[in-house]
Every structure is written in C-alpha cells, then in structure tokens.
Design an enzyme around this catalytic site. Structure first.
Site, PDB file in Angstrom:
ATOM      1  CE  LYS C  79      -3.927   1.944   2.610  1.00 59.65           C
ATOM      2  NZ  LYS C  79      -4.796   1.743   3.786  1.00 59.65           N
ATOM      3  CB  SER C 154      -8.035   3.478   2.840  1.00 65.08           C
ATOM      4  OG  SER C 154      -7.186   2.875   3.800  1.00 65.08           O
ATOM      5  CB  SER C 178      -8.212   0.657   5.765  1.00 60.77           C
ATOM      6  OG  SER C 178      -8.959   1.844   5.782  1.00 60.77           O
TER       7      SER C 178
END
Lengths: 96, 479, 490
Positions: C79, C154, C178
């Site tokens: 990420k 996210s 997330s």
C-alpha cells in the site's frame, strides 16, 4: 446548527487550510451533519469511565542514549521544496 | 522605582539536557555542528516516523526535579502541542500538559531583607526543542531552517509568582542555574541557548492582594537582559498605572541594544494548542525505588554546601557564596583544605590569588595551572615559617607559570625565610648604623619609625627575613 | 493456474527447488499486470526493474544451493502509505506526489530481509481516509469482480491487486477496517493484527492509536506466512508490543472442536444486506458443523462506535497531517513569499476534500471548548466499547460478524452521502478502537460479488483467528473463485 460558518473559518485557520466560499458552505453543512450524528455520544453516561488513549496497555518504553548516524545532509534535504546553504529555505518568518 | 506597587514575577525557564542523543531519536545532541548534519527522518518529522523516549533524558529530568525539591510523578505522559511554525517539523511539539514528570518544588534565594526566601516551583516537564531559524545568509524574503536542535531534550521549569523584584528574579535564575549545573544534567549556558528564560510580570497597588495584568517578556539572552528587561517593565507598567492607564495583557520582546521591551504583534487570536495525549508514546511510570536510585546520584547541592561551609568551617556567607558558585571551585577549595586545614586562609587565597590569577588569564577553574594540593602546600610553608606571606605570593605566581611544586621553587631560588637571629643581628646593626635618626625617633616614642626600620631589614634580605623576628630583634636593640 | 495465481507456499517451493526462477515469477506477474491493470488500476507505482533485481538475487541464492526464506522470491504489493526507500510513497495524495522516503518502513525491511520481491505501490484513499478508494487523488481503483464497483478502501489497491492476480499478496493498513473491508469486497483474505503486533514505523500515520499494518492474501495459509514475517517487537515503535509472536502456521490445524463463537447481534443491525447476514450465519453454521459452538451475544455500545471512531481518528489525523506544511518535504505553493499564505495554499491544494473534511473535524474536536464534549467523551466511550469486548471474550474465543454490511457498491454511489460511506466501516472500526485482531475471509457471493466473514479475537490471540479461518476455508470453496477479467469486463 452545531457549527457556524465563522467557526468553520476559525477551525480552517487553525488547521492552515485556505477555503473558498463554496468549501466554507459545504464544510459547514457537512460538519453539522456529522456533529449532529455524533451527538448520540452525549446520551451515554460516562461518569467515572476512564478514557482509553492507547489500544493496548503499555508503559515505560525507552531507548538507550546511543547515537546513530542515519542521513547525510543531502539525503535529509533531498525532498525539501527549497534549500540554501544546507538549510531548508522558507518564506521569511517575521517575529510574531 | 514603582512606589506603591507590588511587583509579581514568575519565570519560565527552558533548559537543554546534556544527553548524548536527542529525546526521541538517535541523532547526536551537540551544539555548534554544521546545519542539518544532526538530523534523521524522525527529528525531521518525515511521514511514518515515530518517537521513542531516551531513558537518559527522562532520568535527567527526574534528577533536575529532585535537585529542585520537586515531587516526582509516579505516572506521567506526553502530549502534543499543536501549532504551525517552520522550526517545528511535525506541526506539533511533543511536550507534557497535565501530568508533568515533576511538580511542587522550591529553591531558596536571599530575600531583600537578607533572610533566605523560598521560591516555589510549580512544575517541571520534559519536551522536545524546536529547530533554529536563521534570518541571515539569505534574501530578505526568506528564512533558513536548521533542524540540528529539533528534538534536543528540554525541561521547562515554571516558578510560582513568588519573585518580588528584578533582583530576586536574577537571584532565582542564578541559583537555578547553579543547581542544575551541579547536577550535571545541562551546560546551562545562556549564550549557547542551553538555558532560556521567559518572564511573566505584573504590578498591583500594594493596597490590594489582587494580581495585576500579566505581561510576558521574551527574547532574553542573558541574565543581565532578564534583570534589565524586568526593570524596564516595572518602570513602564508603573508609569501606565500612575497615569490611570491599564496595562495590556500581551507578550513583549526585549530589545537589548535599545534597552526597551516592544509589543509582539500577535496575528494569532488566542492560542489554541489543542493539546491531546501523544498516541505514539506510552506513559511513564516511575516507582519510588527508581527515584531513590536517581537521588543517590545527586551531588551535594549549592545550598547544602554553603551551609556546611559556614557552619562546619566557619566561613562568612560571602566566602561560602563565592566558593560554591561552581562545583569545581568548591571541590578545589575542599581538596586544598585537605592539605591545609585553615578554612578562612584557604578561602582567602582561593578567592584572592587563585581567582584573581584565573580571571586575569581568562581561565576556568577546571583549567587552573595550580593544583589544589600545591596551594595547600604553599599555605603550609607560610604556616611553618618556611616562607613569608609576601614571598608566598611570588611563589604562587611561579607555580602558576612553571607548574613546579612550591617546595621546589623555594629550594631552587633560596627563598627560605631567615629565622636565625644570629644571621639577622649583623644586618640589623648595619641598618641602625645607617639610620641613626630614625632609631632615635623610635626611642622618643614614634612607633611608626619601627616600620621603616623593619622595611630596611627586609630589603637588605631581599624579603627573606622573618618579619616577626626582625620586629622583635629591633625592639630589643632599641630599648 | 498461472504462476501469478499460486499460493505463496507453492511458489516458494518451486523457486527453492529451482523448478521455477524467481525472475520468471516476476515476469509472469508483470504480464498479468499488463493484461488487467488497465481495467483494475490497482497500482500507483510499479517497480519492475528493482523487482527483477531482487528476484535475481534469490535465483543466485538458489543456484548456490542456499536455503531460502518461505517468502523469498514471492512478489508482494505494498500500500502506498508504507515507506519504501527510494521508491516514491505518495499516500495517494497530491501533497506527496513525488516524495521519495530516505528510509524503509520496518515491515519493508523485514520483507526485504526475507527476500520478498516488491512489485510496486498500490492505490488507496488519500492518507487512508476512505472506504472505497475513490478518495485517491490520482484515480479510483476498480473492483475486479465488477469494474463498475469500488474495491473498498482504504487499502483498495492492495485488495484489488491480490484479487486480480496482480500480486501474490499485499500489505495494507487498517485504521477502521481498511484491510478487512476491501478484502471482503474483493473476495480475498485481509487481516488486521492486534494493535502493537506489527511495527507502525514507516507507515504514514492516519490515526496513530488505531493504525495497524496487515496482510492481504488469497488464502489463510498465505496470511499466516505473512504474519510470521511482519509481526514482532520493533525498538523504533514505542507502541510495538514486547510479546514474541507464535508461529502462526501452527494454528492451521483445521480443527475447531469446542471453539466458542459469539455472534454479536448488533453487527446485523438495519442496513445490513440480508444476503450478507445470511452468508455470515451460514458460515457460523458451517463452523458449528466442524465442532465449534456458537451463541448470539451482545456488544451493547456498538452503535456508538462510529461516532467515537470518527472523533478519535480525525483528531489524531488533524495532528498527524500537520507535518504536511510545505516546509521540509512534499508540495509547496508559494504565494507572495508569505509564510502564512504558503501554509494555507499548500494545504489547500495538497489535500483532497475528504482529507480536509477530516482535518477540520479533528481540529474542531480538539479545540478549546470542545475537547471534553468530543475528544475526551469519545475516548471514554472507547473504554465502554473495549469493555463490551472484554466481557464477551470471557465467554467466547472468537466473535463472528459480517466484515461489511453490504457487498461492493457502485463507484460514485456513496460519494455524496458521507454518513452512508462512513457506515461502511461500522462492523470493522470497533475492532480498531479496542486494539483487537480481526480477519476477513470470503464466505459467499451475492450477484457475483464477494461477501466477507469477519472473525474477531482477543488481543494477541491472532493465531486463534487463523485457526478458525483456516478450518472454514478448508471446508468451503469461496476462496478458490476468481474474478473474470479476461473478457471485456462488465
């Protein structure tokens, strides 16, 4: 109204966010919606309940007083938007 | 000045701790390095970085707290103080808000009446220093930032509003610096910024107990500046009050060259620092055993030392004050005393000859060319009549210059005092023969004439004659 | 099955035996990326040259007869809020568009030390603030199961990449769900370890007391292998727990006999898609078939979680994001050489609307006069929520609930309704508030869209979640289904 435009302006200044008129109006409406929703917290009796600031209970985490050289000056300043004489350069700070 | 007003002063003192590394990262904590050469992603506040508390910084803060008679908190935590400034890379300063590591202490100063006066210390907390802004060396529209200082461990020491005059403020600051220097937690050098001071001052009519409007004074770069700025503020505020004006609650900056304080234009409305507990650091719990271990490590502090010098050694307050001004000087004095145990004589020589010489040469006591043992031995030579006090002063200077022991110098240069009457009698006879009129004056009652004759004998012996013996022999001869 | 689609274990064995070269694996994954990335858009930055270099090193080790680590040679996506030295780390924000961290996050160091091959950086909601990946400043990511829909957020890029075969596994960060929520929406495994199990050092902070790094994988065994690599005390993170992690693969027994399951009724409240509720209840039945015992239970303060969470998370974020001020790094917008104007405009132009909104909310909640009513109150409510869990865990070993109340929604569907968007995380965020471990695994489909099963455990009892998840997975086939990306997409 939980929060007025003037308060939104004040908060935006504290957070150093320039807002245009549209944003001011939008944020005021949205923050009011959100804060109204959050008002449900006030229904809860939390008398005598301690706050939880950390997800797990820990204390006394230290490091030893030993030096480590990590970055060269060039590396430290590599991401700086502006620099001069080995320093980060910023618009002049006038004594408050 | 300020007749009819009570002056109320409180000081906020920031002191940099002399750890090897910064408070939350492993960068060197050293003054005077090239800009941005003692930085890392952590103290530069780069994304993703986290703080870890330097144990030594915590222990130094506790040590300072103990030296200032504070209570050490068994539970303490860190908080974020949020504000934007280019010297603050994270946009917040890690500090302590409601649970400082130490609180409720005091130190003694000498009040205006000469009696000891206790000044309260509200709190002592640990925090990180900010970087340094440089306005020189760039164009007129820019500033440069050096982050070497960002993250240096600081303690902030807040006094109670117990100070009643600029002089007391200076005394408090002096004593505070002295104590902290003794503990070894800081260099406490105002000129290098390792000790910084902000003042709060207000005046109120003596007819009321209510505090007047508080003015904060910043930008004080020396002890003298603190006192002068406060004196200026007393005058300024008294004049305002005298003329029926109100004092404005504000922060003012001291302009040292102009000798005035100036209002700092505050763009910010009220400061709203939005303190909240630092989620990246865990709380600190200090148990009694740990506190005691640190307390064991405290040296004898200036006040205790002064008391001992006065009570046990019989020194006058002035001497005790001067000798305890630094730990090294006091140690010098005591080491000297171990060799020669007349405290007042040692004190006189340390304060007079030694400090005089060091001062003249611009040397610190730690760089003294004379060892305490050498000074003690020199005083011993006077005491046992080997040399006179006058000769001793010459020997002292030679010890300073050559580093040789006093005995060696006395022996090499034949400075031993003449205490043999048979050796002196011939010289005395010569002197009397050369100055018959003076001898006659003495006989007819002029006491002073004897001094002249003694002087002549000393001159003839190049100062080596034992002056007491000469005195005695002369009196006998002139009877 | 292409190399790109294989489990970590199998790939690693092939590489270790020399049957397949690590470089071949990298090439295969990049071929797959080339094939589908135009539709999915999971990556912000790709790192092929460096990945090949890392892979070559593993191949050399194998050629020299050296033993390699269980993760060696296996390609991973990170990420884009996990700092990688010399590889730009943007947090999907204009502000950090060209930020090159001078250091690796601790998790990255650990992966590198094990010979992991870093493919690139995945898309996300800006600064991890969002539940759909639509708040990326650059572009939205598409759900591989239905390209019209969001992958969740996210960590949407990480979940989509793993689901689409663009990475063998990925790391995400989970502040309020997330990792778990996008894993659920993309039909993969996503785990949030106990707070403090994985170092946060080098993970760009959103909300410090809630953030935790976690694996996104295609099966539970992979998840355990990644947990083995990333968990453990880090001296650079004060909140990293001083607890030696177990070998997480030792929990993969397939046995759940006697495991006590609690099913909190509040997690099936109004707003939960009945198909999701049904799938979760069916999963509970499945686990009971395998020997677990289940009972409905109550976490009475659940309804307050969302409010408490948004106050705490935004308050911490408002402070964590103060460093993006245009001084030391990142974007700067100069106006009239005035410092205040520089701050105001840099931040105005550097942040997207959701980030600004949250900074505003957090700043307000911490402001003088509001601190007690909002921030302090929320932290007290957090205690009540934590206590709910503590009580439940006196009776149960694992709590079972939906990960997300619904399956993946359409791109744009919830962008106008903030509260609806925030509600997406209502089942996951209490877990962060209490610092507990949580895992989402596939447990069904509705109209071709995956449904996630969430398992919640006691602090540092992460292994137990893997145990239950593995048993479930071994007796179902949801994890074996793959989205069809080869055609034109829906």
């Amino acid at each position: 109204m939980k929060i007025a435009v003037t308060e939104v302006e004040y908060v935006a200044h504290l957070a150093r966010l320039a807002l245009d008129e549209e944003e001011k109006v939008g944020f005021t409406r949205q923050l009011n919606d959100i804060l109204t929703h959050m008002d449900r917290l006030s229904r809860l009796d939390t008398e005598g309940v301690p706050p939880t600031y950390h997800a797990i209970d820990m204390k006394n985490v230290f490091r030893a007083d030993q030096t480590r050289t990590w970055l060269s000056r060039a590396e430290a300043l590599a991401n700086a938007p502006d620099q001069e004489n080995g320093c980060v350069k910023v618009p002049r700070v006038v004594e408050e | 000045m300020a007749n009819g007003y009570r002056i109320v002063i409180g000081l906020e003192v920031h002191v940099e701790l002399r750890t090897n590394t910064k408070i939350f990262c492993s960068c060197a904590n050293r003054f005077g390095a090239e800009p941005n050469t003692q930085v890392c992603p952590i103290c530069m506040g780069m994304p993703g970085t986290l703080p870890v508390l330097n144990k030594k910084a915590l222990e130094y803060a506790i040590k300072a707290g103990l030296a200032l008679n504070c209570n050490i908190a068994s539970f303490s935590k860190f908080d974020r103080k949020n504000y934007f400034y280019p010297d603050l890379p994270k946009g917040y300063q890690v500090s302590q808000f409601d649970l400082p590591i130490a609180h409720g202490g005091w130190i003694n100063i000498t009040g205006e009446d000469g009696q000891p006066k206790r000044i309260g210390i509200t709190r002592l907390h640990l925090e990180e220093d900010a970087g340094k802004l440089l306005h020189e060396g760039t164009d007129a529209f820019s500033s440069l930032v050096d982050y070497n200082r960002a993250g240096v461990p600081l303690i902030e020491i807040v006094s109670e509003p117990d100070l009643r005059s600029p002089e007391e403020a200076r005394q408090y600051l002096t004593e505070l610096r002295n104590i902290l220097r003794y503990t070894g937690v800081s260099d406490v050098k105002m000129e290098e910024g390792s000790l910084r001071c902000d003042c709060n001052i207000s005046l109120n009519p003596v007819t009321t107990d209510q505090y007047g409007t508080l003015v904060e004074v910043k930008n004080l770069n020396s002890f003298r500046a603190v006192q002068r700025a406060l004196e200026y503020e007393v005058e300024r505020q008294a004049a305002l009050l005298d003329s029926g004006c109100q004092v404005k609650r504000e922060t003012r900056s001291w302009d040292d060259s102009a000798g005035v304080t100036r209002s700092m234009r505050s763009k910010e409305k009220a400061h709203d620092y939005r303190y909240f507990p630092e989620p990246d650091l865990v709380p600190v719990a200090v148990d009694q055993a740990w506190v005691e271990t640190i307390r064991q490590d405290l040296p004898e502090l200036p006040e205790a030392k002064r008391k001992r010098f006065m009570q046990d050694l019989g020194l006058p307050p002035y001497d005790a004050e001067v000798l305890t001004a630094s730990q090294e000087l006091a140690a010098f004095f005591e080491e000297c005393l171990a060799v020669y145990d007349d405290a007042k004589t040692v004190s006189n020589w340390v304060m007079g000859e030694l400090l005089g010489y060091l001062n003249q040469e611009g040397l610190d006591i730690t760089a003294s060319p004379v060892a305490p043992k050498q000074l003690g031995e020199l005083l011993q030579l006077i005491a046992d009549g080997t040399i006179s006090g006058k000769i001793a002063k010459q020997v002292f200077v030679q010890v300073c210059q050559t580093g040789k022991d006093p005995q060696t110098i006395v022996a090499e240069q034949g400075l031993r005092q003449i205490s043999d009457s048979s050796q002196l009698e011939g010289i005395i006879a010569e002197v009397l023969a050369a100055h018959p009129q003076v001898a006659e004056d003495f006989r007819s009652g002029k006491e002073k004439a004897l001094g002249f004759l003694v002087g002549q004998v000393m001159k003839a012996t190049r100062g080596q004659a034992n002056p007491q013996l000469v005195n005695e022999l002369l009196r006998k001869k002139l009877q | 099955m292409g190399l790109y689609d294989m489990p970590i274990n199998n790939l690693n064995k092939l590489i270790a035996s020399g049957a397949v070269q690590a470089t071949e694996v990298v090439e295969d994954v990049f071929d797959r990326i080339e094939q589908v990335e135009g539709k999915v858009r999971a990556y912000l930055t790709l790192n092929k040259e460096a990945a090949l270099q890392q892979a070559r090193r593993i191949d050399e080790q194998v050629a020299h007869g050296e033993e390699i680590d269980p993760l060696a040679g296996v390609p991973v996506a990170l990420k884009d809020n996990i700092c990688t030295k010399g590889l730009r780390t943007t947090c999907a924000s204009r502000f950090l568009e060209s930020f090159q961290p001078p250091y690796d996050a601790t998790v990255v160091e650990r992966l590198r030390a094990r010979g992991a091959v870093i493919l690139g950086k995945t898309n996300m909601d800006e600064f991890a603030m969002g539940s759909s990946c639509e708040n990326s400043a650059f572009f939205p990511t598409h759900n591989p199961w239905d390209l019209q829909r969001v992958p969740g957020g996210s960590s949407g890029g990480s979940a989509a990449a793993v689901a689409a075969g663009e990475a063998v596994y990925a790391l995400g960060s989970d502040t309020g769900g997330s990792v778990r929520q996008p894993a659920a929406l993309c039909g993969v495994v996503g785990m949030k370890p106990t707070y403090g199990f994985v170092s946060r050092f080098g993970v760009v902070a959103f909300a410090s007391s809630l953030d935790q790094i976690g694996p996104v994988t295609r099966n539970v065994q992979d998840c355990a292998l990644v947990m083995n690599a990333i968990c453990g005390r880090d001296p650079l993170d004060s909140t990293s727990a001083d607890i030696a992690p177990p070998d997480f693969t030792s929990f993969l027994t397939g046995n759940v006999k006697g495991l006590r399951l609690g099913v909190p009724k509040e997690y099936f409240a109004a707003g939960t898609d009945p198909a999701v509720a049904d799938a979760v209840r069916a999963a509970v039945d499945k686990l009971c078939e395998l020997g677990a015992v289940a009972e409905e239970c109550s976490l009475p303060h659940t309804e307050y979680g969302l409010s408490a969470y948004y106050i705490i998370a935004t308050a911490e974020a408002s402070s964590n994001l103060a460093r993006y001020d245009g001084v030391c790094y990142g974007r700067r917008d100069e106006v009239r050489a005035d410092l205040l104007e520089m701050y105001l405009h840099t931040r105005k132009n550097g942040f997207g609307p959701e980030v600004k909104r949250r900074i505003m909310l957090g700043t307000y909640a911490l402001g003088s006069g509001y601190y007690e009513a909002y921030y302090l109150k929320a932290q007290k409510v957090r205690t009540l929520i934590r206590r709910d869990f503590e009580q439940a865990f006196q009776k149960y070993d694992v709590l079972v609930a939906p990960t997300s109340p619904t399956t993946a929604f359409k791109i744009g569907e919830r962008t106008e309704d903030l509260l609806a968007m925030y509600m997406t995380d209502v089942c996951t965020l209490p877990v962060n508030l209490a610092g507990l471990p949580g895992i989402s695994i596939p447990c069904g489909f509705k109209d071709g869209l995956p449904i996630g099963l969430q398992l919640i455990g006691r602090q540092f009892d992460d292994g137990r979640l893997l145990q239950a998840a593995y048993a479930f997975e071994q007796n179902t086939d949801f994890h074996q289904r793959r989205p069809q990306l080869d055609g034109t997409g829906r």
